[in-house]
Design a protein around this motif. Structure first.
Motif, PDB file in Angstrom:
ATOM      1  N   ARG A   1      -3.045  26.385 -19.302  1.00 30.38           N
ATOM      2  CA  ARG A   1      -2.065  27.464 -19.198  1.00 30.38           C
ATOM      3  C   ARG A   1      -2.152  28.077 -17.797  1.00 30.38           C
ATOM      4  O   ARG A   1      -3.236  28.174 -17.234  1.00 30.38           O
ATOM      5  CB  ARG A   1      -2.342  28.530 -20.246  1.00 30.38           C
ATOM      6  N   LYS A   2      -1.038  28.496 -17.264  1.00 33.69           N
ATOM      7  CA  LYS A   2      -1.029  29.092 -15.929  1.00 33.69           C
ATOM      8  C   LYS A   2      -1.975  30.284 -15.858  1.00 33.69           C
ATOM      9  O   LYS A   2      -2.628  30.516 -14.834  1.00 33.69           O
ATOM     10  CB  LYS A   2       0.391  29.512 -15.557  1.00 33.69           C
ATOM     11  N   SER A   3      -2.066  31.031 -16.946  1.00 34.79           N
ATOM     12  CA  SER A   3      -2.933  32.211 -16.983  1.00 34.79           C
ATOM     13  C   SER A   3      -4.411  31.845 -16.885  1.00 34.79           C
ATOM     14  O   SER A   3      -5.245  32.720 -16.643  1.00 34.79           O
ATOM     15  CB  SER A   3      -2.690  33.012 -18.265  1.00 34.79           C
ATOM     16  N   GLN A   4      -4.746  30.557 -17.086  1.00 31.93           N
ATOM     17  CA  GLN A   4      -6.134  30.108 -17.047  1.00 31.93           C
ATOM     18  C   GLN A   4      -6.526  29.464 -15.716  1.00 31.93           C
ATOM     19  O   GLN A   4      -7.589  28.860 -15.602  1.00 31.93           O
ATOM     20  CB  GLN A   4      -6.400  29.126 -18.195  1.00 31.93           C
ATOM     21  N   VAL A   5      -5.652  29.578 -14.705  1.00 34.62           N
ATOM     22  CA  VAL A   5      -5.978  29.121 -13.347  1.00 34.62           C
ATOM     23  C   VAL A   5      -6.587  30.301 -12.588  1.00 34.62           C
ATOM     24  O   VAL A   5      -5.998  31.380 -12.575  1.00 34.62           O
ATOM     25  CB  VAL A   5      -4.713  28.627 -12.622  1.00 34.62           C
ATOM     26  N   PRO A   6      -7.771  30.159 -11.962  1.00 30.45           N
ATOM     27  CA  PRO A   6      -8.597  28.954 -11.810  1.00 30.45           C
ATOM     28  C   PRO A   6      -9.726  28.833 -12.837  1.00 30.45           C
ATOM     29  O   PRO A   6     -10.638  28.033 -12.643  1.00 30.45           O
ATOM     30  CB  PRO A   6      -9.170  29.133 -10.416  1.00 30.45           C
ATOM     31  N   THR A   7      -9.682  29.652 -13.906  1.00 32.40           N
ATOM     32  CA  THR A   7     -10.777  29.660 -14.888  1.00 32.40           C
ATOM     33  C   THR A   7     -11.081  28.272 -15.421  1.00 32.40           C
ATOM     34  O   THR A   7     -12.245  27.873 -15.548  1.00 32.40           O
ATOM     35  CB  THR A   7     -10.442  30.605 -16.053  1.00 32.40           C
ATOM     36  N   ARG A   8     -10.025  27.524 -15.749  1.00 33.45           N
ATOM     37  CA  ARG A   8     -10.209  26.179 -16.287  1.00 33.45           C
ATOM     38  C   ARG A   8     -10.960  25.286 -15.304  1.00 33.45           C
ATOM     39  O   ARG A   8     -11.844  24.517 -15.689  1.00 33.45           O
ATOM     40  CB  ARG A   8      -8.845  25.573 -16.627  1.00 33.45           C
ATOM     41  N   TRP A   9     -10.636  25.391 -14.031  1.00 30.31           N
ATOM     42  CA  TRP A   9     -11.306  24.564 -13.015  1.00 30.31           C
ATOM     43  C   TRP A   9     -12.777  24.948 -12.899  1.00 30.31           C
ATOM     44  O   TRP A   9     -13.642  24.079 -12.759  1.00 30.31           O
ATOM     45  CB  TRP A   9     -10.608  24.728 -11.666  1.00 30.31           C
ATOM     46  N   ILE A  10     -13.046  26.237 -12.963  1.00 24.17           N
ATOM     47  CA  ILE A  10     -14.431  26.708 -12.911  1.00 24.17           C
ATOM     48  C   ILE A  10     -15.209  26.152 -14.093  1.00 24.17           C
ATOM     49  O   ILE A  10     -16.332  25.647 -13.947  1.00 24.17           O
ATOM     50  CB  ILE A  10     -14.477  28.243 -12.907  1.00 24.17           C
ATOM     51  N   ASP A  11     -14.630  26.237 -15.297  1.00 21.89           N
ATOM     52  CA  ASP A  11     -15.314  25.764 -16.509  1.00 21.89           C
ATOM     53  C   ASP A  11     -15.645  24.282 -16.440  1.00 21.89           C
ATOM     54  O   ASP A  11     -16.598  23.812 -17.066  1.00 21.89           O
ATOM     55  CB  ASP A  11     -14.462  26.040 -17.750  1.00 21.89           C
ATOM     56  N   GLN A  12     -14.844  23.522 -15.687  1.00 25.09           N
ATOM     57  CA  GLN A  12     -15.084  22.085 -15.559  1.00 25.09           C
ATOM     58  C   GLN A  12     -16.058  21.757 -14.419  1.00 25.09           C
ATOM     59  O   GLN A  12     -16.388  20.597 -14.227  1.00 25.09           O
ATOM     60  CB  GLN A  12     -13.757  21.354 -15.331  1.00 25.09           C
ATOM     61  N   GLY A  13     -16.473  22.762 -13.684  1.00 27.17           N
ATOM     62  CA  GLY A  13     -17.390  22.512 -12.573  1.00 27.17           C
ATOM     63  C   GLY A  13     -16.724  21.855 -11.381  1.00 27.17           C
ATOM     64  O   GLY A  13     -17.384  21.161 -10.599  1.00 27.17           O
ATOM     65  N   ALA A  14     -15.417  22.078 -11.213  1.00 25.70           N
ATOM     66  CA  ALA A  14     -14.689  21.468 -10.101  1.00 25.70           C
ATOM     67  C   ALA A  14     -14.941  22.242  -8.812  1.00 25.70           C
ATOM     68  O   ALA A  14     -14.844  23.467  -8.798  1.00 25.70           O
ATOM     69  CB  ALA A  14     -13.194  21.437 -10.399  1.00 25.70           C
TER      70      ALA A  14
END
Length: 264
Positions: A121-134
């Motif tokens: 979800r757009k609202s989860q940028v950049p949280t999603r990337w952080i959670d994946q260790g990117a």
């Protein structure tokens, strides 16, 4: 000092480096402040994130019954291309599914262990990337619903990976990639239905994690086999705690586990 409660994924702030917070019902811990400190983790019981029962966790923090009943664990979560709220079709709870699926979604490239495509979800940028260790990521398309993002991901993963190799991510065996060049290369594979949502003007986001030492050979902590663990915290990446003896502990992978955490 001791804390007690059910594990949920750590909350984050996009800072340099990323700030991590482990949140309990009555308190929270700023995990970055615990680097080079001793920690004790003790498994006490289960607490399903759905029903709250002390039942073995099946997946995603839920007991088996809740995993197959809760709308938050619907198949479209992992397979966004199977979303149907845009058609008015219910999976488990149409109102919930409309709320989550019928909002802007981003298809992106992230480099955590190698280049991969993903949806959030757009609202989860950049949280999603952080959670994946990117350590770097870039947006490709912004769609108005989850379904269009899902079919785009399916099309692109024919040409690029869609999984994170977590051991490589945790040992930092990664190399910088030109994600903008990757994005341009993949543009030709975007489905016609989503091509109008291609983001023309974007650039890479760089992410730095609070890690003092990366493990040489990862050892994963399993609370079912080792219900009590002590170690010195040396880093945090993705949703993993990294300890001095190369043990790593996946907070998100242990959601629904009720633990006592003591700062030594």
């Amino acid at each position: 000092m001791q804390y007690e409660g059910v594990l949920r994924k750590m909350q984050t702030e996009f800072k340099d480096p990323v700030a991590y917070y482990l949140v309990f019902p009555e308190d929270f811990i700023h995990m970055n402040l615990l680097l080079d400190r001793g920690l004790s983790i003790r498994f006490l019981k289960y607490q399903c994130l759905g029903c709250g029962a002390d039942l073995p966790i099946f997946r995603q923090g839920y007991c088996k019954n809740c995993f197959f009943e809760q709308p938050q664990a619907g198949e479209w979560i992992v397979h966004p291309e199977r979303s149907k709220a845009h058609l008015g079709e219910e999976d488990r709870d149409l109102e919930y599914e409309k709320k989550v699926q019928l909002q802007p979604h981003i298809v992106y490239l992230a480099n955590s262990s190698s280049v991969k495509v993903g949806v959030t979800r757009k609202s989860q940028v950049p949280t999603r990337w952080i959670d994946q260790g990117a350590h770097e990521a870039i947006e490709i398309v912004e769609t108005p619903n989850r379904y269009l993002a899902g079919i785009t991901e399916v099309a692109l993963k024919e040409h690029v990976g869609d999984k994170t190799h977590w051991r490589n991510m945790l040992t930092n065996r990664v190399k910088d990639e030109d994600l903008f060049a990757w994005r341009e290369k993949l543009k030709g594979y975007i489905p016609d239905e989503a091509l109008d949502y291609f983001i023309a003007d974007t650039r890479e986001t760089e992410i730095h994690f609070p890690v003092l030492n990366y493990p040489k050979k990862v050892k994963s902590l399993n609370l079912n086999k080792t219900p009590e663990f002590r170690g010195t915290l040396k880093g945090i990446k993705g949703q993993y705690l990294i300890f001095e003896d190369d043990t790593v502990f996946n907070i998100r992978g242990n959601e629904g586990y009720y633990v006592a955490l003591e700062i030594l």
